[in-house]
Write a protein that holds these residues in place. Structure first.
Motif, PDB file in Angstrom:
ATOM      1  N   ILE A 105       0.845  -1.189   0.000  1.00  0.00           N
ATOM      2  CA  ILE A 105       0.000   0.000   0.000  1.00  0.00           C
ATOM      3  C   ILE A 105       0.883   1.242   0.000  1.00  0.00           C
TER       4      ILE A 105
ATOM      5  N   ASP B  30      -0.088  -2.244  -4.808  1.00  0.00           N
ATOM      6  CA  ASP B  30      -1.370  -2.865  -5.100  1.00  0.00           C
ATOM      7  C   ASP B  30      -2.534  -1.911  -4.883  1.00  0.00           C
ATOM      8  N   VAL B  31      -2.359  -0.933  -3.986  1.00  0.00           N
ATOM      9  CA  VAL B  31      -3.371   0.090  -3.728  1.00  0.00           C
ATOM     10  C   VAL B  31      -2.655   1.389  -3.367  1.00  0.00           C
TER      11      VAL B  31
ATOM     12  N   PRO C 281      -5.215   0.444  -8.336  1.00  0.00           N
ATOM     13  CA  PRO C 281      -6.402   0.996  -7.682  1.00  0.00           C
ATOM     14  C   PRO C 281      -6.038   2.167  -6.773  1.00  0.00           C
TER      15      PRO C 281
ATOM     16  N   ILE D 231      -7.584   4.927  -3.827  1.00  0.00           N
ATOM     17  CA  ILE D 231      -8.604   5.412  -2.896  1.00  0.00           C
ATOM     18  C   ILE D 231      -8.295   6.882  -2.644  1.00  0.00           C
TER      19      ILE D 231
ATOM     20  N   ASP E  85     -10.848   4.540  -7.802  1.00  0.00           N
ATOM     21  CA  ASP E  85     -11.701   3.395  -7.493  1.00  0.00           C
ATOM     22  C   ASP E  85     -12.629   3.639  -6.311  1.00  0.00           C
TER      23      ASP E  85
ATOM     24  N   ILE F  95      -9.739  -1.118   1.517  1.00  0.00           N
ATOM     25  CA  ILE F  95      -8.557  -1.717   0.895  1.00  0.00           C
ATOM     26  C   ILE F  95      -8.805  -3.200   0.636  1.00  0.00           C
TER      27      ILE F  95
ATOM     28  N   ILE G  78     -11.120  -3.752  -2.328  1.00  0.00           N
ATOM     29  CA  ILE G  78     -10.442  -3.516  -3.608  1.00  0.00           C
ATOM     30  C   ILE G  78      -9.517  -4.681  -3.954  1.00  0.00           C
ATOM     31  N   LEU G  79      -8.793  -5.185  -2.962  1.00  0.00           N
ATOM     32  CA  LEU G  79      -7.888  -6.300  -3.219  1.00  0.00           C
ATOM     33  C   LEU G  79      -8.659  -7.557  -3.604  1.00  0.00           C
TER      34      LEU G  79
END
Length: 223
Positions: free
Chosen positions: A4, A47-48, A74, A76, A96, A112, A115-116
């Motif tokens: 993250i 990944d985010v 992705p 946030i 996202d 999170i 989304i994952l």
């Protein structure tokens, strides 16, 4: 382990999110402004990304615009503003999820995780669904039809993999919008209609795997 990136000019807020993220087992990187976040995304595979809007040097909107030029990671978006204009701009840029401050760290962790899941990042081992010549590899996030890899737009892919992970389950339109577009989705369900048409067109002869449930939503058939 998912990674993250937390981008916010408030060190205290970054520290709080980092604490909860590391407790959940995520790897964490930090950036104090949009320009640093862009450099971090170019240099490392996250990944985010959690991105604040109002920051010095480069704001969050500009940073997302830059990142979307080379990555579909992705994002946030965090904002103190709850105006329609800001939400629309964020989603048009490819964000996202959109979270309005103040928020709880637990809420961010749940977003999170959602989304994952949609991205198939939390699966252990190789997870593959097949139906004739249709193959959806959830681990590789790849679809092949009759041996040919199909290139899907990010949101179309999210929608398809959500159906595959919930195969055999009747899914309401509200459930699909909440899970695929996010907790605070801004818009109407015509967006879902459009994406369903594009999804069925993308998977061609296997579009009939997705059944329309009149008055409810859809179901992805196992065979």
């Amino acid at each position: 382990m998912a990674k993250i990136l937390i981008c916010d000019d408030e060190a205290g807020l970054r520290a709080v999110i980092r604490k909860y993220a590391e407790y959940e087992g995520y790897g964490v990187g930090e950036a104090c402004d949009g320009a640093e976040a862009v450099r971090a995304c170019r240099a490392d595979g996250f990944d985010v990304v959690i991105m604040d809007v109002m920051m010095p040097q480069m704001d969050g909107f500009s940073a997302v615009r830059e990142i979307r030029g080379f990555s579909d990671v992705p994002v946030i978006m965090l904002s103190a503003k709850n105006e329609e204009y800001d939400r629309v701009l964020a989603f048009e840029l490819g964000v996202d999820d959109y979270v309005v401050k103040p928020f709880s760290s637990k809420e961010i962790m749940l977003r999170i995780a959602a989304i994952l899941r949609r991205a198939g990042k939390d699966t252990d081992g190789r997870v593959v669904f097949t139906a004739g010549g249709f193959v959806a590899d959830l681990t590789a996030h790849k679809v092949t039809i009759d041996g040919v890899v199909v290139e899907l737009a990010p949101k179309i892919a999210d929608l398809l993999f959500f159906f595959v992970r919930n195969k055999g389950i009747a899914l309401s339109r509200e459930k699909i919008l909440a899970e695929v577009w996010g907790f605070d989705y801004f818009g109407d369900d015509r967006t879902l209609d459009t994406h369903m048409k594009l999804l069925r067109k993308a998977i061609g002869p296997y579009g009939n795997l997705i059944k329309t449930l009149r008055g409810l939503g859809y179901r992805f058939e196992e065979s």
